[in-house]
Design an enzyme around this catalytic site. Sequence first.
Site, PDB file in Angstrom:
ATOM      1  N   GLN A  94       1.196  -6.413   7.703  1.00 60.94           N
ATOM      2  CA  GLN A  94       2.412  -7.080   7.617  1.00 60.94           C
ATOM      3  C   GLN A  94       2.418  -8.561   8.160  1.00 60.94           C
ATOM      4  OE1 GLN A  94       4.821  -6.177   4.958  1.00 60.94           O
ATOM      5  NE2 GLN A  94       5.579  -8.315   5.443  1.00 60.94           N
ATOM      6  N   LYS A 129       7.896  -0.750   1.180  1.00 55.88           N
ATOM      7  CA  LYS A 129       6.368  -0.324   0.550  1.00 55.88           C
ATOM      8  C   LYS A 129       5.961   1.126   0.663  1.00 55.88           C
ATOM      9  CE  LYS A 129       5.137  -5.272   1.266  1.00 55.88           C
ATOM     10  NZ  LYS A 129       4.617  -6.182   2.102  1.00 55.88           N
ATOM     11  N   ASP A 146      -3.948  -6.756  -0.593  1.00 54.96           N
ATOM     12  CA  ASP A 146      -3.010  -7.880  -0.557  1.00 54.96           C
ATOM     13  C   ASP A 146      -3.708  -9.017  -1.168  1.00 54.96           C
ATOM     14  OD1 ASP A 146      -0.248  -7.931   0.351  1.00 54.96           O
ATOM     15  OD2 ASP A 146      -0.993  -7.885   2.422  1.00 54.96           O
TER      16      ASP A 146
END
Length: 286
Positions: A97, A53, A120
């Site tokens: 994460q 990412k 997200d």
Amino acid sequence: MAAQLIDGTALSKRIRSDVAQRAAALTGRGVRPGLAVVLVGDDPASQVYVRNKVRACEEAGLYSVFEKYDADLSEAQLLARIEALNHDASIHGILVQMPLPRHIDAHKVIEAIATTKDVDGYSALSAGELMAGLPGFRPCTPYGCMKLIESTGIDLRGKHAVVIGRSNTVGKPMALLLLQAHATVTVCHSATTDLGLHTRQADVVVAAVGRRNTLRADMVKPGAIVIDVGINRNEEGKLCGDVDFPAVREVAAAITPVPGGVGPMTIAMLLVNTVEAAERSAAVTV
Ligand code: NAP
């Protein structure tokens, strides 16, 4: 005839190049889109995802900050870091994460991220916006699956889509996105009896389970579109999805490979959400 391969690597490159142009335009106006990626602990898979990412951000000209913490970071310390990032004007998107160590409440952490930076799309507000059909950040994996489905040229209106899996991050938002595109949607899960009965009726199947060979050739309608979200390993240790790829490829009209299907699209859509967050922030501050 073997199904057409839906190439997530190629599509994600096109999307990332569009993101790079949008990022350059914003940077020219003094707002360089910025993403903060936070990792707690040493989970090897998470480290790979996070690295990919951050690299993708750099390639697209975005600013990125990677914060890595030991597994014993306290929940309060993590919440304090998120609060600081919420107030950092150079950061437009915050990604924590998952999974987090067990002593940290993931829900609390997700809800601590400012709504304007929830790239997200995991917060309750983002989920509510999706359900209500309001603009907002869509979770990256199902958002990427929609782009893959759209790339086949199918008009989803009136089509039957079956989603296997009902997680908050993949299955449920996937079902809502398909519903918004006017598909008739069935959601299957571990308590579904006779999975094949449902999938055999589907024009589109999205498999998001995490168990290989969940979708076999005899469970697929000839000509269907098959999107494989799963990430598993076969007996030889090679990456594979939830779909029996070689056999289903002979029945379906179009299918995503693993790797090279959904995975690269998840990262591309994260960049899309981040640049979108920066564009919104620039529109507010102009
Ligand atoms: P998850 O939270 O474990 O959810 C799995 C879902 O599958 C659950 O809803 C579960 O049902 C359902 N399920 C389990 N066994 C089943 C069965 N035999 N028949 C039908 N449904 C069954 O997983 P997730 O986070 O949604 O992820 C799913 C897979 O996608 C994983 O392999 C994950 O690694 C992968 N993934 C890939 C990407 C990517 O970028 N490529 C991104 C995210 C996830 P219940 O709800 O009843 O338990």
